[in-house]
Design a protein around this motif. Structure first.
Motif, mmCIF file in Angstrom:
data_model
loop_
_atom_site.group_PDB
_atom_site.id
_atom_site.type_symbol
_atom_site.label_atom_id
_atom_site.label_comp_id
_atom_site.label_asym_id
_atom_site.label_seq_id
_atom_site.Cartn_x
_atom_site.Cartn_y
_atom_site.Cartn_z
ATOM 1 N N GLN A 100 0.899 -1.233 0.121
ATOM 2 C CA GLN A 100 0.043 0.017 -0.419
ATOM 3 C C GLN A 100 0.752 1.305 -0.178
ATOM 4 O OE1 GLN A 100 -3.373 -0.452 -0.564
ATOM 5 N NE2 GLN A 100 -2.501 -2.454 -0.819
ATOM 6 N N GLY A 138 -3.375 3.723 6.922
ATOM 7 C CA GLY A 138 -4.613 3.492 5.277
ATOM 8 C C GLY A 138 -4.279 2.470 4.018
ATOM 9 N N THR A 139 -5.207 2.371 3.198
ATOM 10 C CA THR A 139 -4.488 2.148 2.025
ATOM 11 C C THR A 139 -4.060 3.083 0.643
ATOM 12 O OG1 THR A 139 -6.833 1.751 1.416
ATOM 13 C CG2 THR A 139 -5.540 -0.023 2.977
ATOM 14 N N ASP A 140 -3.778 2.104 -0.028
ATOM 15 C CA ASP A 140 -4.008 3.390 -1.452
ATOM 16 C C ASP A 140 -4.868 3.683 -2.022
ATOM 17 O OD1 ASP A 140 -1.395 4.115 -3.733
ATOM 18 O OD2 ASP A 140 -3.447 3.692 -4.751
ATOM 19 N N PRO A 141 -5.957 4.734 -2.892
ATOM 20 C CA PRO A 141 -7.044 4.444 -2.988
ATOM 21 C C PRO A 141 -7.501 3.889 -4.303
ATOM 22 C CG PRO A 141 -5.785 6.503 -3.549
ATOM 23 C CD PRO A 141 -4.806 5.781 -2.478
ATOM 24 N N GLY A 144 -6.034 -1.046 -1.433
ATOM 25 C CA GLY A 144 -7.079 -2.180 -0.485
ATOM 26 C C GLY A 144 -6.533 -3.318 0.081
ATOM 27 N N SER A 195 -12.309 -0.822 1.223
ATOM 28 C CA SER A 195 -11.147 -0.634 1.376
ATOM 29 C C SER A 195 -9.895 0.448 1.240
ATOM 30 C CB SER A 195 -10.013 -1.942 1.725
ATOM 31 O OG SER A 195 -8.870 -1.489 1.758
ATOM 32 N N ARG A 196 -10.661 0.828 -0.222
ATOM 33 C CA ARG A 196 -9.753 1.813 -0.826
ATOM 34 C C ARG A 196 -11.211 3.062 -0.798
ATOM 35 N NH1 ARG A 196 -9.783 -0.704 -7.054
ATOM 36 N NH2 ARG A 196 -8.039 -2.077 -6.570
ATOM 37 N N SER A 199 -9.995 3.811 2.820
ATOM 38 C CA SER A 199 -8.282 3.595 3.097
ATOM 39 C C SER A 199 -8.576 3.106 4.325
ATOM 40 C CB SER A 199 -8.245 4.917 3.485
ATOM 41 O OG SER A 199 -6.503 4.972 3.417
ATOM 42 N N SER A 239 -6.912 8.223 2.456
ATOM 43 C CA SER A 239 -5.556 7.835 2.181
ATOM 44 C C SER A 239 -4.559 7.557 2.698
ATOM 45 C CB SER A 239 -5.021 7.135 0.702
ATOM 46 O OG SER A 239 -7.046 7.309 -0.463
ATOM 47 N N ILE A 240 -4.034 6.693 2.514
ATOM 48 C CA ILE A 240 -2.176 6.420 3.186
ATOM 49 C C ILE A 240 -1.103 8.107 2.479
ATOM 50 C CG2 ILE A 240 -0.953 4.955 1.653
ATOM 51 C CD1 ILE A 240 0.400 3.570 3.151
ATOM 52 N N LYS A 257 -12.620 7.177 8.961
ATOM 53 C CA LYS A 257 -12.971 6.195 8.328
ATOM 54 C C LYS A 257 -13.937 4.986 8.672
ATOM 55 C CE LYS A 257 -8.519 4.808 7.781
ATOM 56 N NZ LYS A 257 -6.931 4.974 7.865
#
Length: 404
Positions: A100, A138-141, A144, A195-196, A199, A239-240, A257
Motif C-alpha cells: 500500500q 490506511g490504504t492506497d486509493p 486496498g 478498503s479503497r 482507507s 488514503s495513506i 474512516k
C-alpha cells in the motif's frame, strides 16, 4: 417417444480461471484464487493498471490456498498477481502493508496494488501490531487490503477454537462474513472497494464449512454494481500518505474512516432484510455459516417465506458483523416485539444491536435475546458449534407465542 437433441457446452477444467465471464464451478478456495483476477479486470475497465500482492501463512481452513495459487501460476502471471508465502503471519502482513506504500514514491509502474493477507485465527492473533499500524496508516486509493481470516470454530485442527472478530474490532478493521462461494467473489470485490473508499483493511471471515464447499457461480467482473456513497471527506482525504503522524492517523480512523466503511456498507446493502411480514412481531438475525444453518433450521421446521409472513417472522442477514450498520438494523427492528440473534462463539452482533437500539426511540425497543434469554437462562451457547438441530430448538422456544 422422440429424443430431443441436446447441445452440450464446451467446458474445460481451466474455465474456473480462464473464462472471462459466465458460470463456472468453484470451491471456496478456488474462488479466493479467482477473486484478484476479477478485481484486475474491473480495474482494467476503468483504465487502471493495477497488480495484486498475496502473502500469508497456511493453516486450516485455508490450508490449501497456497497450493491452489501455485497450481494457478500461469493465470496469476497473466493478471499481474504476485504470490509470496510469508515466513510467518506477521512478516506476511508487513509485506502486504508495504504494497500500500508503493505509490508514495515516484517510481511505481502501477496505478495501485491491491493485497491479500491470509492465515488462521492464531495467525490473526500474532499480527496485531502490524495490522493496527497498517490500518491506522490506511490504504492506497487504487489498492486496498483483504484479510482472509481462517476461523476454526470447532478446533478441528487447532489447539483451541478460534474467532477473529473481536481482534479485528479492537484494531478498527471492518469484517465481512460471506455465506457461500458466490459471496466469496462478491464480498471480496466489495471488500476491496470498501478498503479503497474508507482507507481501511477489511477482514474476511473464512470457516471450513463455506471455504471447503463448492458451487456454480457467476464470474462476470461486472456482476456487481458497486455504489460509492456521498460522504464528507476530511481535508486531504483518507488514503495513506507520507509524512504522517500518529495523531492525524487516529483522528482519520476514529472520526472518518470507520464511518466511511459504514456508509459504504449501507449504500451496497451488505446487511439486508431477507424475509419480511406485513405484521412483523419477531425477528431473527444471523450471519455467514449461522445464517445458512438458520435457513436449514427454518426449512426443517417447515417454515418458508410464506409462513414466515403469516406468523410475523422477519429475517435479517448480516454481511458485516463488525461494525454493525445502524440504519439497516434499526429499520429491521421497527415494529418487532422480539429479536433473536443466532451467532456462534462469543457475541458480536448481539451486543452491538442492543447498543444501537438502547438510545433510539423509546417506543421502539424490542426484547433482544441471543446468548441468554430474558431471565438469564443459556439459549445460544458460546462454546462448541451450533447445528441446524440446535437452532431449530432455539427457534421453537421463541416463536411458540407467535404461532396460533
Amino acid at each position: 417417444m422422440t429424443s430431443a437433441s441436446v447441445t452440450l457446452a464446451n467446458v474445460s477444467l481451466d474455465d474456473k480461471y480462464a473464462l472471462d465471464s459466465g458460470r463456472v464451478y468453484l470451491t471456496g478456495t478456488q474462488a479466493m484464487v479467482r477473486l484478484p483476477m476479477l478485481q484486475r479486470q474491473r480495474d482494467q475497465a476503468r483504465s487502471l493498471q493495477t497488480g495484486c500482492y498475496i502473502s500469508g501463512y497456511r493453516g486450516s481452513p485455508l490450508g490449501n490456498f497456497d497450493q491452489q495459487l501455485w497450481q494457478a501460476k500461469p493465470f496469476l502471471e497473466q493478471n499481474h498477481i504476485i504470490f509470496q508465502p510469508g515466513v510467518n503471519e506477521d512478516m506476511a502482513a508487513t509485506a502486504v502493508w508495504g504494497s500500500q506504500q508503493l505509490n508514495l514514491g515516484p517510481k511505481s509502474n502501477y496505478d495501485g496494488v491491491f493485497g491479500i493477507w491470509y492465515g488462521k485465527a492464531p495467525g490473526v492473533d500474532r499480527c496485531g501490531d502490524v495490522v493496527r499500524h497498517a490500518n491506522h496508516a490506511g490504504t492506497d486509493p487504487n489498492g486496498g487490503v483483504l484479510m482472509m481470516c481462517g476461523d476454526d470454530h470447532a478446533a478441528v485442527s487447532s489447539t483451541v477454537p478460534g474467532q477473529s472478530e473481536h481482534n479485528l474490532a479492537s484494531w478498527m478493521v471492518p469484517m465481512l462474513y460471506p455465506a457461500g462461494v458466490q459471496e466469496y467473489l462478491d464480498y471480496g470485490l466489495l471488500g476491496w472497494a470498501m478498503s479503497r473508499f474508507a482507507s481501511v483493511w477489511v477482514g474476511f471471515k473464512c470457516v471450513s464449512e463455506v471455504v471447503e464447499s463448492s458451487a456454480s457461480v457467476h464470474v462476470d467482473p461486472d456482476h456487481l454494481d458497486i455504489q460509492y456513497p456521498e460522504f464528507e471527506m476530511p481535508p486531504g482525504g483518507l488514503s495513506i500518505r507520507w509524512p504522517d503522524d500518529r495523531w492525524s492517523q487516529e483522528e482519520r480512523l476514529q472520526r472518518h474512516k470507520i464511518y466511511a466503511a459504514l456508509a459504504f456498507a449501507r449504500a451496497n446493502g451488505i446487511d439486508r432484510i431477507v424475509w419480511d411480514s406485513p405484521q412483523p412481531r419477531i425477528g431473527i438475525v444471523a450471519a455467514g455459516k449461522s445464517y445458512l444453518d438458520t435457513r436449514q433450521a427454518l426449512e426443517d421446521l417447515g417454515i418458508d417465506e410464506a409462513m414466515a409472513s403469516q406468523i410475523g417472522l422477519r429475517l435479517y442477514k448480516v454481511g458485516m458483523p463488525w461494525p454493525l450498520e445502524r440504519e439497516g438494523i434499526r429499520a429491521f427492528a421497527e415494529g418487532l416485539d422480539e429479536v433473536l440473534v443466532i451467532e456462534e462463539k462469543r457475541a458480536v452482533i448481539e451486543n452491538q444491536l442492543k447498543e444501537q437500539l438502547y438510545n433510539w426511540r423509546a417506543d421502539v425497543r424490542p426484547r433482544v435475546v441471543g446468548k441468554f434469554n430474558e431471565d438469564g437462562t443459556l439459549l445460544c451457547p458460546s462454546d462448541g458449534e451450533l447445528s441446524p438441530g440446535q437452532i431449530s430448538r432455539i427457534i421453537v422456544s421463541r416463536i411458540g407465542a407467535y404461532v396460533t
